[in-house]
Design a protein around this motif. Structure first.
Motif, PDB file in Angstrom:
ATOM      1  N   SER A 142      58.677 -28.168  -1.182  1.00 37.94           N
ATOM      2  CA  SER A 142      57.459 -27.443  -1.555  1.00 37.94           C
ATOM      3  C   SER A 142      56.320 -28.451  -1.627  1.00 37.94           C
ATOM      4  CB  SER A 142      57.634 -26.715  -2.885  1.00 37.94           C
ATOM      5  OG  SER A 142      57.692 -27.626  -3.943  1.00 37.94           O
ATOM      6  N   GLU A 143      55.181 -28.061  -1.074  1.00 44.61           N
ATOM      7  CA  GLU A 143      54.023 -28.955  -1.014  1.00 44.61           C
ATOM      8  C   GLU A 143      52.852 -28.340  -1.759  1.00 44.61           C
ATOM      9  OE1 GLU A 143      54.455 -31.149   3.252  1.00 44.61           O
ATOM     10  OE2 GLU A 143      53.630 -29.135   3.227  1.00 44.61           O
ATOM     11  N   ARG A 144      52.081 -29.224  -2.358  1.00 44.50           N
ATOM     12  CA  ARG A 144      50.855 -28.822  -3.039  1.00 44.50           C
ATOM     13  C   ARG A 144      49.827 -29.879  -2.736  1.00 44.50           C
ATOM     14  NH1 ARG A 144      50.928 -28.767  -9.283  1.00 44.50           N
ATOM     15  NH2 ARG A 144      48.710 -29.080  -9.250  1.00 44.50           N
ATOM     16  N   PHE A 145      48.592 -29.456  -2.623  1.00 44.69           N
ATOM     17  CA  PHE A 145      47.529 -30.428  -2.377  1.00 44.69           C
ATOM     18  C   PHE A 145      46.614 -30.466  -3.584  1.00 44.69           C
ATOM     19  CE2 PHE A 145      49.000 -29.175   1.799  1.00 44.69           C
ATOM     20  CZ  PHE A 145      49.216 -30.415   2.368  1.00 44.69           C
ATOM     21  N   VAL A 146      46.313 -31.675  -4.039  1.00 39.89           N
ATOM     22  CA  VAL A 146      45.480 -31.884  -5.228  1.00 39.89           C
ATOM     23  C   VAL A 146      44.393 -32.885  -4.890  1.00 39.89           C
ATOM     24  CG1 VAL A 146      47.313 -31.343  -6.873  1.00 39.89           C
ATOM     25  CG2 VAL A 146      47.042 -33.680  -6.069  1.00 39.89           C
ATOM     26  N   ARG A 147      43.462 -33.034  -5.812  1.00 40.25           N
ATOM     27  CA  ARG A 147      42.394 -34.020  -5.599  1.00 40.25           C
ATOM     28  C   ARG A 147      42.947 -35.418  -5.757  1.00 40.25           C
ATOM     29  NH1 ARG A 147      38.068 -30.729  -9.018  1.00 40.25           N
ATOM     30  NH2 ARG A 147      37.624 -29.165  -7.440  1.00 40.25           N
ATOM     31  N   ALA A 148      42.568 -36.278  -4.847  1.00 38.71           N
ATOM     32  CA  ALA A 148      43.077 -37.647  -4.843  1.00 38.71           C
ATOM     33  C   ALA A 148      42.342 -38.490  -5.890  1.00 38.71           C
ATOM     34  CB  ALA A 148      42.902 -38.268  -3.467  1.00 38.71           C
ATOM     35  N   PRO A 149      43.060 -39.384  -6.559  1.00 36.18           N
ATOM     36  CA  PRO A 149      42.401 -40.280  -7.513  1.00 36.18           C
ATOM     37  C   PRO A 149      41.688 -41.412  -6.783  1.00 36.18           C
ATOM     38  CG  PRO A 149      44.706 -40.802  -7.400  1.00 36.18           C
ATOM     39  CD  PRO A 149      44.494 -39.592  -6.524  1.00 36.18           C
ATOM     40  N   GLY A 150      40.856 -42.123  -7.484  1.00 38.95           N
ATOM     41  CA  GLY A 150      40.223 -43.300  -6.917  1.00 38.95           C
ATOM     42  C   GLY A 150      38.893 -43.026  -6.268  1.00 38.95           C
ATOM     43  N   PRO A 151      38.302 -44.061  -5.687  1.00 37.62           N
ATOM     44  CA  PRO A 151      36.975 -43.930  -5.094  1.00 37.62           C
ATOM     45  C   PRO A 151      37.014 -43.098  -3.816  1.00 37.62           C
ATOM     46  CG  PRO A 151      37.859 -46.084  -4.625  1.00 37.62           C
ATOM     47  CD  PRO A 151      38.828 -45.407  -5.555  1.00 37.62           C
ATOM     48  N   GLY A 152      35.888 -42.515  -3.504  1.00 39.72           N
ATOM     49  CA  GLY A 152      35.793 -41.710  -2.289  1.00 39.72           C
ATOM     50  C   GLY A 152      34.341 -41.471  -1.950  1.00 39.72           C
ATOM     51  N   GLY A 153      34.124 -40.676  -0.959  1.00 41.96           N
ATOM     52  CA  GLY A 153      32.757 -40.397  -0.526  1.00 41.96           C
ATOM     53  C   GLY A 153      32.219 -39.149  -1.193  1.00 41.96           C
ATOM     54  N   LYS A 160      35.567 -32.465  -4.413  1.00 42.10           N
ATOM     55  CA  LYS A 160      35.677 -31.086  -3.958  1.00 42.10           C
ATOM     56  C   LYS A 160      36.752 -30.832  -2.917  1.00 42.10           C
ATOM     57  CE  LYS A 160      31.584 -31.861  -1.148  1.00 42.10           C
ATOM     58  NZ  LYS A 160      30.238 -31.476  -0.843  1.00 42.10           N
ATOM     59  N   VAL A 161      37.335 -31.871  -2.334  1.00 38.24           N
ATOM     60  CA  VAL A 161      38.353 -31.671  -1.310  1.00 38.24           C
ATOM     61  C   VAL A 161      39.697 -32.149  -1.840  1.00 38.24           C
ATOM     62  CG1 VAL A 161      39.052 -32.253   1.038  1.00 38.24           C
ATOM     63  CG2 VAL A 161      36.647 -31.996   0.498  1.00 38.24           C
ATOM     64  N   GLU A 162      40.714 -31.312  -1.683  1.00 42.33           N
ATOM     65  CA  GLU A 162      42.050 -31.650  -2.168  1.00 42.33           C
ATOM     66  C   GLU A 162      42.874 -32.221  -1.016  1.00 42.33           C
ATOM     67  OE1 GLU A 162      43.206 -27.924  -3.846  1.00 42.33           O
ATOM     68  OE2 GLU A 162      42.209 -28.380  -5.724  1.00 42.33           O
ATOM     69  N   THR A 163      42.906 -33.548  -0.936  1.00 46.72           N
ATOM     70  CA  THR A 163      43.584 -34.197   0.188  1.00 46.72           C
ATOM     71  C   THR A 163      44.904 -34.850  -0.199  1.00 46.72           C
ATOM     72  OG1 THR A 163      42.292 -36.183  -0.199  1.00 46.72           O
ATOM     73  CG2 THR A 163      41.462 -34.660   1.462  1.00 46.72           C
ATOM     74  N   ALA A 164      45.122 -35.138  -1.471  1.00 46.63           N
ATOM     75  CA  ALA A 164      46.373 -35.778  -1.881  1.00 46.63           C
ATOM     76  C   ALA A 164      47.505 -34.760  -1.824  1.00 46.63           C
ATOM     77  CB  ALA A 164      46.242 -36.338  -3.293  1.00 46.63           C
ATOM     78  N   ALA A 165      48.655 -35.206  -1.356  1.00 45.06           N
ATOM     79  CA  ALA A 165      49.813 -34.309  -1.214  1.00 45.06           C
ATOM     80  C   ALA A 165      50.839 -34.589  -2.297  1.00 45.06           C
ATOM     81  CB  ALA A 165      50.451 -34.497   0.154  1.00 45.06           C
ATOM     82  N   GLN A 166      51.392 -33.507  -2.851  1.00 41.10           N
ATOM     83  CA  GLN A 166      52.510 -33.596  -3.791  1.00 41.10           C
ATOM     84  C   GLN A 166      53.689 -32.901  -3.127  1.00 41.10           C
ATOM     85  OE1 GLN A 166      51.729 -31.776  -7.539  1.00 41.10           O
ATOM     86  NE2 GLN A 166      50.897 -33.632  -8.429  1.00 41.10           N
TER      87      GLN A 166
END
Length: 141
Positions: free
Chosen positions: A17-28, A33-39
């Motif tokens: 099962s996969e879920r996408f969440v907001r990635a920690p750390g610096p970004g642009g 607003k974009v959930e790119t980190a995968a769980q």
């Protein structure tokens, strides 16, 4: 579709099962607003794809990434896109299972040989002689 880990082990897509969440750390501009980190979640204890030995070694190998219910969670947020993080999480799961599928060679207890024991005792005696010579000289005081 299946995740082929070894020639004998393949994980069915339904077991993941996969879920996408907001990635920690610096970004642009999109960091908040974009959930790119995968769980990626995989139920190790109840997986029909894993043999019992691999299952036990995987739980031990994964450590704190496995919760009390036996579910392994992998967080992937190295890359900027969902697709690459998703692929990264799956690769890491496959690598972990492949490592757990390797059966460790049993350790046979061994004893030092008689010659090794004699060398050790001789080295200890030599060290004692050296230290004794470093002491103060007794005699005419």
């Amino acid at each position: 579709m299946t995740l082929q880990v070894t020639p004998n082990i393949a994980i069915d897509e339904d077991e993941l099962s996969e879920r996408f969440v907001r990635a920690p750390g610096p970004g642009g501009q999109n960091v908040n607003k974009v959930e790119t980190a995968a769980q990626l979640r995989f139920d190790v204890r109840h997986s029909p794809s894993l043999p019992a030995g691999v299952r036990a070694r995987l739980e031990k190998l994964a450590g704190s990434r496995v919760d009390s219910d036996g579910v392994l969670t992998i967080h992937a947020h190295r890359h900027r896109t969902r697709e690459r993080n998703r692929a990264d999480a799956r690769e890491r799961l496959a690598a972990l299972i492949a490592k757990a599928s390797h059966v460790p060679k049993p350790r046979r207890p061994t004893k030092p040989s008689r010659a090794a024991k004699a060398r050790r005792v001789e080295e200890k005696k030599q060290r004692a002689r050296t230290k004794r010579l470093r002491g103060s000289i007794r005699g005419d005081e």
